[in-house]
Design an enzyme around this catalytic site. Structure first.
Site, PDB file in Angstrom:
ATOM      1  N   GLU A  97      13.765  11.270  -5.610  1.00  0.00           N
ATOM      2  CA  GLU A  97      12.698  10.345  -5.201  1.00  0.00           C
ATOM      3  C   GLU A  97      13.214   9.303  -4.222  1.00  0.00           C
ATOM      4  O   GLU A  97      14.405   8.990  -4.214  1.00  0.00           O
ATOM      5  CB  GLU A  97      12.140   9.631  -6.443  1.00  0.00           C
ATOM      6  CG  GLU A  97      10.704   9.911  -6.779  1.00  0.00           C
ATOM      7  CD  GLU A  97       9.665   9.541  -5.736  1.00  0.00           C
ATOM      8  OE1 GLU A  97       9.946   9.570  -4.517  1.00  0.00           O
ATOM      9  OE2 GLU A  97       8.541   9.233  -6.137  1.00  0.00           O
ATOM     10  N   ASP A  98      12.314   8.792  -3.415  1.00  0.00           N
ATOM     11  CA  ASP A  98      12.698   7.723  -2.492  1.00  0.00           C
ATOM     12  C   ASP A  98      12.794   6.380  -3.200  1.00  0.00           C
ATOM     13  O   ASP A  98      13.769   5.651  -3.057  1.00  0.00           O
ATOM     14  CB  ASP A  98      11.708   7.649  -1.311  1.00  0.00           C
ATOM     15  CG  ASP A  98      10.245   7.606  -1.753  1.00  0.00           C
ATOM     16  OD1 ASP A  98       9.970   7.683  -2.968  1.00  0.00           O
ATOM     17  OD2 ASP A  98       9.368   7.492  -0.879  1.00  0.00           O
ATOM     18  N   ASP A 101       8.773   2.275  -8.214  1.00  0.00           N
ATOM     19  CA  ASP A 101       8.181   0.944  -8.219  1.00  0.00           C
ATOM     20  C   ASP A 101       7.518   0.714  -9.582  1.00  0.00           C
ATOM     21  O   ASP A 101       8.176   0.279 -10.533  1.00  0.00           O
ATOM     22  CB  ASP A 101       7.182   0.844  -7.051  1.00  0.00           C
ATOM     23  CG  ASP A 101       6.625  -0.540  -6.842  1.00  0.00           C
ATOM     24  OD1 ASP A 101       7.158  -1.496  -7.418  1.00  0.00           O
ATOM     25  OD2 ASP A 101       5.641  -0.691  -6.089  1.00  0.00           O
ATOM     26  N   PHE A 150       8.421  -4.982   0.127  1.00  0.00           N
ATOM     27  CA  PHE A 150       7.952  -3.702   0.655  1.00  0.00           C
ATOM     28  C   PHE A 150       8.906  -3.232   1.732  1.00  0.00           C
ATOM     29  O   PHE A 150       9.148  -3.924   2.715  1.00  0.00           O
ATOM     30  CB  PHE A 150       6.530  -3.814   1.216  1.00  0.00           C
ATOM     31  CG  PHE A 150       5.898  -2.466   1.367  1.00  0.00           C
ATOM     32  CD1 PHE A 150       5.273  -1.849   0.294  1.00  0.00           C
ATOM     33  CD2 PHE A 150       5.960  -1.789   2.574  1.00  0.00           C
ATOM     34  CE1 PHE A 150       4.722  -0.582   0.425  1.00  0.00           C
ATOM     35  CE2 PHE A 150       5.403  -0.525   2.712  1.00  0.00           C
ATOM     36  CZ  PHE A 150       4.797   0.077   1.631  1.00  0.00           C
ATOM     37  N   ARG A 163       8.715   5.910   9.201  1.00  0.00           N
ATOM     38  CA  ARG A 163       9.525   6.849   8.418  1.00  0.00           C
ATOM     39  C   ARG A 163      10.813   7.237   9.134  1.00  0.00           C
ATOM     40  O   ARG A 163      11.803   7.577   8.499  1.00  0.00           O
ATOM     41  CB  ARG A 163       8.728   8.132   8.137  1.00  0.00           C
ATOM     42  CG  ARG A 163       7.579   7.965   7.168  1.00  0.00           C
ATOM     43  CD  ARG A 163       7.104   9.341   6.683  1.00  0.00           C
ATOM     44  NE  ARG A 163       5.790   9.299   6.073  1.00  0.00           N
ATOM     45  CZ  ARG A 163       5.548   9.000   4.808  1.00  0.00           C
ATOM     46  NH1 ARG A 163       6.537   8.680   4.012  1.00  0.00           N
ATOM     47  NH2 ARG A 163       4.322   8.996   4.328  1.00  0.00           N
TER      48      ARG A 163
HETATM   49  P1  IMP Z   1       5.218   4.016  -8.200  1.00  0.00           P
HETATM   50  O1  IMP Z   1       4.283   5.058  -8.763  1.00  0.00           O
HETATM   51  O2  IMP Z   1       4.571   2.650  -8.197  1.00  0.00           O
HETATM   52  O3  IMP Z   1       6.568   3.991  -8.867  1.00  0.00           O
HETATM   53  O4  IMP Z   1       5.348   4.302  -6.662  1.00  0.00           O
HETATM   54  C1  IMP Z   1       6.186   5.210  -6.160  1.00  0.00           C
HETATM   55  C2  IMP Z   1       5.784   5.584  -4.746  1.00  0.00           C
HETATM   56  O5  IMP Z   1       5.139   4.513  -4.057  1.00  0.00           O
HETATM   57  C3  IMP Z   1       7.013   5.882  -3.948  1.00  0.00           C
HETATM   58  O6  IMP Z   1       7.374   7.231  -4.058  1.00  0.00           O
HETATM   59  C4  IMP Z   1       6.585   5.488  -2.544  1.00  0.00           C
HETATM   60  O7  IMP Z   1       5.957   6.568  -1.912  1.00  0.00           O
HETATM   61  C5  IMP Z   1       5.602   4.367  -2.749  1.00  0.00           C
HETATM   62  N1  IMP Z   1       6.260   3.033  -2.596  1.00  0.00           N
HETATM   63  C6  IMP Z   1       6.543   2.133  -3.560  1.00  0.00           C
HETATM   64  N2  IMP Z   1       7.150   1.045  -3.062  1.00  0.00           N
HETATM   65  C7  IMP Z   1       7.257   1.263  -1.730  1.00  0.00           C
HETATM   66  C8  IMP Z   1       7.830   0.499  -0.645  1.00  0.00           C
HETATM   67  O8  IMP Z   1       8.371  -0.599  -0.796  1.00  0.00           O
HETATM   68  N3  IMP Z   1       7.756   1.070   0.588  1.00  0.00           N
HETATM   69  C9  IMP Z   1       7.188   2.284   0.823  1.00  0.00           C
HETATM   70  N4  IMP Z   1       6.653   3.025  -0.164  1.00  0.00           N
HETATM   71  C10 IMP Z   1       6.686   2.527  -1.431  1.00  0.00           C
HETATM   72 MG    MG Z   2       7.359   8.793  -2.798  1.00  0.00          MG
END
Ligand code: IMP
Ligand code: MG
Length: 184
Positions: A97-98, A101, A150, A163
């Site tokens: 995963e990238d 959050d 962010f 990206r």
């Molecule tokens: P989560 O479900 O809130 O954990 O979100 C995960 C996904 O939200 C990641 O795989 C990203 O695609 C996107 N995301 C969360 N934070 C960021 C950020 O700071 N920059 C860009 N994408 C984010």
């Molecule tokens: Mg993602």
């Protein structure tokens, strides 16, 4: 208000850490095949770099999961936009995963993949933003733990932009530039 990307992690810092993660993963999985499952699109660059530092025979797969709309905040809705083409039953699986959050996306994905009975299932994420975690997720490999900012670049986007940056940047609103009327 102009959005300005400010370098937060340089390409060099990222490459060094990704190599360390690859070495650690290689040591922990002596036998392949290791299924590396990446979540599109944000993790595509991390997957490309990390996989080249993994010595264990690996197979590369992609899934699409979306939990965000076009903005900076989660829509709260998770959906599979692209499923796996292969069975992972009886195989070691590492989700690549990238960023984690809220943890909503990965909790959902872990549940989906666990039902397919892999031999093992773990998570590697380049970035971890633990401050806004809503669902606890056990992440085995974390590149960098970062504050609740962010970030964009190295695969990560804001409304599909940024990206292709090699660095990871914080997206800030530049009052000076906005004051000059240079953007909105
Ligand atoms: P989560 O479900 O809130 O954990 O979100 C995960 C996904 O939200 C990641 O795989 C990203 O695609 C996107 N995301 C969360 N934070 C960021 C950020 O700071 N920059 C860009 N994408 C984010
Ligand atoms: Mg993602």
């Amino acid at each position: 208000m102009a959005l300005v990307p400010r370098v937060f992690l340089t390409a060099e810092q990222i490459q060094k850490r990704v190599a360390e993660m690859g070495a650690q993963i290689s040591a922990n999985y002596p036998e392949g095949p290791l299924y590396l499952i990446s979540v599109l699109k944000g993790a595509f660059i991390f997957m490309a770099d990390l996989s080249r530092h993994i010595r264990t025979p690996a197979r590369i797969e992609f899934m699409g999961i979306s939990s965000y709309g076009r903005g900076k905040t989660s829509s709260g809705e998770v959906k599979v936009t692209k499923d796996l083409d292969v069975s992972i039953e009886g195989h070691h699986v590492l989700i690549v995963e990238d960023i984690v959050d809220s943890g909503v996306t990965l909790t959902y994905l872990m549940n989906v993949l666990e039902q397919r009975r892999p031999k093992s299932l773990a998570i590697a994420t380049l970035l971890d933003k633990p401050e806004k975690r809503l669902r606890p997720v056990q992440v085995s490999y974390v590149g960098f733990t970062i504050p609740d900012e962010f970030v964009v670049g190295y695969g990560l986007d804001f409304a599909e932009d940024y990206r292709n940056l090699s660095d990871i940047c914080v997206l800030t609103e530049d009052a000076d530039v906005a004051g000059l009327g240079a953007g909105d």
